[in-house]
Design an enzyme around this catalytic site. Structure first.
Site, PDB file in Angstrom:
ATOM      1  N   GLY B  72      -0.119  -5.805   3.645  1.00 53.51           N
ATOM      2  CA  GLY B  72       0.607  -5.439   4.861  1.00 53.51           C
ATOM      3  C   GLY B  72       1.933  -6.139   5.037  1.00 53.51           C
ATOM      4  N   THR B  73       2.913  -5.424   5.575  1.00 50.53           N
ATOM      5  CA  THR B  73       4.227  -6.051   5.687  1.00 50.53           C
ATOM      6  C   THR B  73       5.287  -5.115   6.216  1.00 50.53           C
ATOM      7  OG1 THR B  73       5.347  -7.680   4.373  1.00 50.53           O
ATOM      8  CG2 THR B  73       5.485  -5.492   3.605  1.00 50.53           C
ATOM      9  N   THR B  74       6.483  -5.656   6.518  1.00 47.46           N
ATOM     10  CA  THR B  74       7.695  -4.837   6.618  1.00 47.46           C
ATOM     11  C   THR B  74       8.797  -5.610   5.927  1.00 47.46           C
ATOM     12  OG1 THR B  74       7.000  -4.211   8.837  1.00 47.46           O
ATOM     13  CG2 THR B  74       9.228  -3.648   8.198  1.00 47.46           C
TER      14      THR B  74
END
Lengths: 225, 276
Positions: B72-74
């Protein structure tokens, strides 16, 4: 939604993994590091052993805590110890904590498609004598931290450590650096709480205290129920 | 050894049964200090992605065995007149548990090359570290720094060998070489794209919205810093799997600089105060 009254045929496959429980915790201070683990080894509803600690001493400045599947923990520590010896023989020096962490990351990733079901936390002193904690996921992603909890009760311990050591979500608080005595007391308190609420944690607590004098151990009894 | 590889006369030295295509060994060789190709152990006769599914996906797979991998990330990066801006969040989640809010998702390959990470943390960390090693060897052999195009190509080819096996990696390779600022998107399928603006991760759509509405090629440096920070902040606000702090880097002609690392909570109060 899990079906509670499933009556059809069920396929039972051999699973190469099992969950043996256990909690590990590591804290890094100015000139010390602590690695603590409980000593209960369980499987399902049974307790296999009350004296199976999860901290393994690697060098005079590094201790690793492994929780998850005990079979993989044993094999992984065997491999790490062999690699430490190989390094010592090739390079005529002991591996530093940072180097052990980087090596463990590649060992774990080597089994990316059939992982070691182990949650590792390394605690030790870095080259400058400051405390270091490295936490891993089962396939080798790692980071240097100040404190980390891993294993079955990690979700209960980590928020408490965030508050007490990381001073998170507190305002107008004097951020005093952690002393060794306070850290040991905190670890004992935190495990006593974890033993209350997590079935897989209990029996006894083993704390490995790493300072420039070497590695010292302390054993504290916990709830046995 | 390095010189032997360059001369290309390694055939008579050691005939390795290991083929350079897919890893066909079911255990790792611990005696290979300088393996020519990364050897990953693969369970033989089983599709690796299917094999892992009951252990990573299902809640109650096998009596509580759930191997949760960090995810998960941006992340985002864009080119503008003064170089390349790179901004990432710092949350690493394992299932629904937030493993850490201080994960480093930008790897500093060398003073002129940065790599971002999104998707599975271990995959990104491992392959980008391997890329850093290859870039260093390139520099030693050729006495000049590797180009951004070549570095991104190396990474794309490395992961293309493991296509379909369940790797999850979306990364942006940013740098400054002889051709000027460079920005490439590379992912686990071996896709490699050059472009002016990319955002990856679970929160990428939120970041694109903010970036697209404020982007111009002729942004000034403070405006670019503000835009990158806002885009990540808004993504962390709406995406559950992004959060922690916003780490920003600026790739200039003289190399990259780390601009700032700000907690998302503080940014929230700053932007809220601006609105009034």
């Amino acid at each position: 939604m899990k079906e509670y009254h499933y009556t059809g045929p069920v396929e039972h496959k051999f699973s190469p993994y099992a969950f043996n429980g256990g909690t590990v915790l590591a804290v890094a201070g100015e000139d010390f590091a602590l690695v603590a683990s409980d000593t209960r080894l369980s499987e399902g509803y049974s307790i296999h052993s009350r004296d199976s600690p999860k901290c393994y001493k690697l060098t005079d400045t590094t201790v690793i805590g492994c929780s998850g599947f005990h079979g993989d923990c044993l094999t992984l520590t065997k491999i790490i110890e062999a690699r430490l010896k190989m390094y010592k023989h090739s390079n005529n020096k002991n591996m530093t904590s940072g180097a052990i962490a980087a090596m463990l990351s590649t060992i774990l990733y080597g089994r990316r498609f059939f992982p070691y079901y182990v949650y590792n936390i390394i605690g030790g002193l870095d080259e400058e004598g400051r405390g270091a904690v490295y936490s891993f996921d089962p396939v080798g992603s790692y980071q240097r931290d100040t404190y980390k909890a891993g294993g079955s009760a990690s979700a209960m311990l980590q928020p408490l450590l965030d508050n007490q050591i990381g001073f998170k979500n507190m305002e107008n608080v004097e951020q005093v650096p952690l002393s060794l005595e306070k850290a040991v007391q905190l670890v004992k308190d935190v495990f006593i709480s974890a033993a209350e609420r997590d079935v897989y944690t209990g029996d006894a607590l083993k704390i490995c205290i790493i300072t420039k004098e070497g590695v010292r151990e302390e054993i504290v009894p916990l709830r046995k129920d | 050894m390095a010189l032997l590889d360059v001369c290309g006369i390694s055939d008579w030295v050691k005939e390795d049964t290991f083929s350079s295509q897919k890893a066909s060994v079911d255990r790792v060789n611990h005696f290979n200090f300088a393996a020519l190709e990364p050897e990953l152990a693969v369970p033989i006769g089983v599709d690796p992605a299917e094999f892992l599914k009951p252990f990573t996906d299902c809640e109650d797979g096998v009596e509580g065995v759930t191997i949760k991998l960090k995810h998960g990330t941006t992340t985002l990066a864009f080119k503008f007149q003064h170089g390349v801006m790179v901004a990432v969040d710092s949350r690493a989640s394992a299932g629904s548990y937030v493993d850490t809010q201080l994960f480093k998702k930008v790897i500093e390959i060398n003073p002129y090359l940065l790599g971002t990470m999104s998707g599975s943390a271990a995959d990104c960390v491992y392959w980008e570290r391997l890329l850093a090693k290859e870039c260093r060897i390139y520099k030693l052999r050729n006495k000049e720094r590797i180009s951004v195009s070549a570095a991104s190509k190396l990474l794309a080819n490395m992961v293309a060998n493991y296509r379909g096996m369940g790797l999850s990696m979306g990364t942006m390779i940013c740098g400054w070489d002889k051709k000027g600022p460079g920005l490439y998107y590379v992912d686990d399928n071996g896709l490699r794209l050059s472009g002016n603006m990319f955002s990856t991760g679970s929160g990428n759509s939120y970041a694109y919205g903010v970036m697209d509405s404020g982007y111009r090629y002729d942004l000034t440096v403070p405006e670019a810093y503000d835009l990158a920070q806002r885009a990540i902040f808004h993504a962390t606000h709406r995406d559950a799997y992004s959060g922690g702090t916003v780490n920003m880097y600026h790739m200039q002609e003289t190399g990259w600089i780390k601009v700032s690392q700000e907690d998302v909570g503080e940014l929230y109060h700053r932007f809220a105060a601006e609105k009034k």
